[in-house]
Design a protein around this motif. Structure first.
Motif, PDB file in Angstrom:
ATOM      1  N   LEU A   1      -3.042   3.704  -8.250  1.00 53.82           N
ATOM      2  CA  LEU A   1      -4.237   3.834  -7.414  1.00 53.82           C
ATOM      3  C   LEU A   1      -4.978   2.503  -7.320  1.00 53.82           C
ATOM      4  CD1 LEU A   1      -6.192   5.584  -5.802  1.00 53.82           C
ATOM      5  CD2 LEU A   1      -7.312   6.190  -7.959  1.00 53.82           C
TER       6      LEU A   1
ATOM      7  N   LEU B   1       2.146   6.575  -6.691  1.00 50.68           N
ATOM      8  CA  LEU B   1       1.047   7.417  -7.175  1.00 50.68           C
ATOM      9  C   LEU B   1       1.395   8.898  -7.063  1.00 50.68           C
ATOM     10  CD1 LEU B   1      -1.896   7.878  -8.077  1.00 50.68           C
ATOM     11  CD2 LEU B   1      -2.566   7.642  -5.674  1.00 50.68           C
ATOM     12  N   LEU B   2       1.935   9.297  -5.924  1.00 48.60           N
ATOM     13  CA  LEU B   2       2.292  10.706  -5.734  1.00 48.60           C
ATOM     14  C   LEU B   2       3.387  11.137  -6.707  1.00 48.60           C
ATOM     15  CD1 LEU B   2       2.282  10.867  -1.821  1.00 48.60           C
ATOM     16  CD2 LEU B   2       0.520  11.678  -3.397  1.00 48.60           C
TER      17      LEU B   2
ATOM     18  N   SER C   1      -0.427   6.457 -13.040  1.00 41.79           N
ATOM     19  CA  SER C   1      -1.020   6.914 -11.783  1.00 41.79           C
ATOM     20  C   SER C   1      -2.299   6.142 -11.481  1.00 41.79           C
ATOM     21  CB  SER C   1      -1.319   8.416 -11.849  1.00 41.79           C
ATOM     22  OG  SER C   1      -0.131   9.159 -12.050  1.00 41.79           O
TER      23      SER C   1
ATOM     24  N   SER D   1       2.563   1.664  -3.516  1.00 46.10           N
ATOM     25  CA  SER D   1       1.645   2.191  -4.528  1.00 46.10           C
ATOM     26  C   SER D   1       1.287   3.646  -4.256  1.00 46.10           C
ATOM     27  CB  SER D   1       0.385   1.331  -4.589  1.00 46.10           C
ATOM     28  OG  SER D   1      -0.228   1.233  -3.313  1.00 46.10           O
ATOM     29  N   LEU D   2       1.196   4.029  -2.963  1.00 43.89           N
ATOM     30  CA  LEU D   2       0.861   5.408  -2.629  1.00 43.89           C
ATOM     31  C   LEU D   2       2.002   6.353  -3.000  1.00 43.89           C
ATOM     32  CD1 LEU D   2      -1.149   7.347  -1.342  1.00 43.89           C
ATOM     33  CD2 LEU D   2      -0.093   6.868   0.882  1.00 43.89           C
TER      34      LEU D   2
ATOM     35  N   TYR E   1      -3.151   0.229  -4.994  1.00 42.11           N
ATOM     36  CA  TYR E   1      -3.352   0.671  -3.612  1.00 42.11           C
ATOM     37  C   TYR E   1      -4.679   0.148  -3.060  1.00 42.11           C
ATOM     38  CZ  TYR E   1      -4.164   3.783   0.346  1.00 42.11           C
ATOM     39  OH  TYR E   1      -4.439   4.272   1.596  1.00 42.11           O
TER      40      TYR E   1
ATOM     41  N   ALA F   1       0.830  -1.203   0.000  1.00 47.60           N
ATOM     42  CA  ALA F   1       0.000   0.000   0.000  1.00 47.60           C
ATOM     43  C   ALA F   1       0.868   1.259   0.000  1.00 47.60           C
ATOM     44  CB  ALA F   1      -0.926  -0.005   1.213  1.00 47.60           C
ATOM     45  N   LEU F   2       1.942   1.253   0.808  1.00 43.83           N
ATOM     46  CA  LEU F   2       2.842   2.408   0.838  1.00 43.83           C
ATOM     47  C   LEU F   2       3.571   2.571  -0.491  1.00 43.83           C
ATOM     48  CD1 LEU F   2       4.176   4.687   2.415  1.00 43.83           C
ATOM     49  CD2 LEU F   2       5.855   3.024   3.269  1.00 43.83           C
TER      50      LEU F   2
END
Length: 384
Positions: free
Chosen positions: A81, A50-51, A77, A46-47, A84, A43-44
């Motif tokens: 998401l 994404l940013l 992006s 992908s986050l 994530y 999750a981290l």
């Protein structure tokens, strides 16, 4: 030199896989912890991706790098998401690894295609490659999985840029090679270091929790007989009865003591008395996991059992106490027991403090009748 090599090989084998711990008990303990950490890591990953991809898409649009840059980073992006969101719903460790690999490799493939389309290794592409590789340690996987992911990215970029029909500048190609190799080595070192610390931490936590359980059990055991003590029985009483009721089994609570126990101590010595107490514990060795024998003090014991045949079972076990003694009593001496047994209601069951006097009264009825027997009663339901 040989010892140094063996040390390196041993450390590498430790961090090669994040699920290999050697001891089966430690592996079973670590499995859910590693799965949870991996889910948070994906999750981290992908986050953060994404940013970065949103930032790269914004920079591409602001500085007019071309629609190809903006479109590629925008699509990636959306993929980040999606990964994530998906990571929160995936349970299997291998599937979580595949999600992380999918994000990194697809991003790498898209950047290769973008470079081939524009025919140039732009600075933002080189930065994207470095970020892509440096994101690998965010996921708490083993060196094996990290090396496979980094190897796929490296081979893909190397083959696509050196064998491409486009003629990239030689300096750009060598910069890309150095960038990938240095970033990959740093990432692998970080993955190995983090996994080594994580395994060490899990091993310490496992040993600490096991030691705590052992200390708790020692505190809840009678040191002479090995039976549970009153503290444990009072704390476990409601939960054990609830499990009996959930299984559709009646619960029984009993109190018993050894007839004329003081005379056994006085006549044959306290060592013989202790042997009788240990024989009581041995006689109840066939209790199930949700049945308890507790020594309340002196020669007084408590029973918490379940099933329809409890009175008969308890009577047989108590009758076998003398046979369980490692040193038999002298000829003519016999161990007898008085028991008060209460069947607990299926609903609205009384607490330990309420069940105790009921069984205690039945016990003393047995004692007043001469001992060496049993009285059975039923506890009333507790008023709501």
């Amino acid at each position: 030199m040989r010892k140094h090599t063996e040390t390196i090989v041993g450390e590498l084998s430790t961090v090669w896989s994040c699920t290999s711990f050697g001891a089966p008990e430690l592996s079973a303990y670590a499995a859910p912890v590693i799965a949870g950490e991996t889910r948070r890591g994906v999750a981290l990953l992908s986050l953060v991706a994404l940013l970065f991809l949103l930032l790269a898409a914004t920079v591409s649009a602001v500085f007019n790098l071309g629609t190809g840059y903006t479109y590629t980073y925008s699509v990636l992006s959306a993929l980040a998401l999606h990964i994530y969101v998906s990571s929160a719903r995936v349970e299997q460790l291998r599937a979580l690894y595949l999600l992380a690999m999918l994000l990194l490799i697809v991003c790498g493939s898209a950047l290769v295609l973008l470079a081939q389309r524009v025919g140039q290794l732009h600075t933002i592409l080189l930065l994207s490659v470095a970020v892509l590789i440096m994101l690998v340690p965010v996921v708490p996987w083993g060196v094996r999985e990290a090396a496979m992911t980094l190897g796929a990215i490296y081979l893909m970029f190397t083959a696509s840029t050196w064998l491409s029909s486009y003629r990239f500048a030689a300096l750009d190609l060598w910069v890309l090679q150095c960038l990938m190799l240095i970033a990959a080595m740093i990432s692998l070192a970080l993955v190995g270091r983090a996994l080594g610390l994580r395994k060490h931490d899990l091993a310490l936590r496992f040993e600490l929790e096991r030691a705590q359980r052992e200390l708790t059990e020692l505190a809840n055991r009678d040191h002479l007989t090995g039976s549970w003590n009153r503290r444990h029985l009072e704390a476990a009483f409601a939960g054990v009865v609830a499990r009996h009721q959930a299984a559709g089994l009646p619960s029984w609570f009993g109190l018993f003591d050894i007839d004329r126990f003081k005379s056994i101590n006085d006549s044959f010595g306290h060592a013989t008395g202790d042997e009788v107490l240990r024989a009581v514990h041995a006689a109840f060795g066939q209790l199930s996991a949700d049945e308890h024998l507790a020594r309340l003090g002196g020669d007084e014991f408590a029973l918490l059992m379940c099933g329809d045949g409890v009175p008969e079972r308890a009577a047989r076990m108590l009758a076998s106490v003398q046979d369980r003694m490692r040193v038999p009593l002298p000829i003519g001496a016999k161990v007898t027991v008085s028991l008060g047994l209460v069947r607990l209601p299926e609903r609205a069951c009384p607490a330990f403090d309420a069940a105790y006097p009921l069984a205690d009264e039945l016990l003393y009825e047995t004692k007043r009748a001469g001992g060496n027997g049993m009285r059975i009663g039923a506890a009333p339901e507790v008023a709501a």
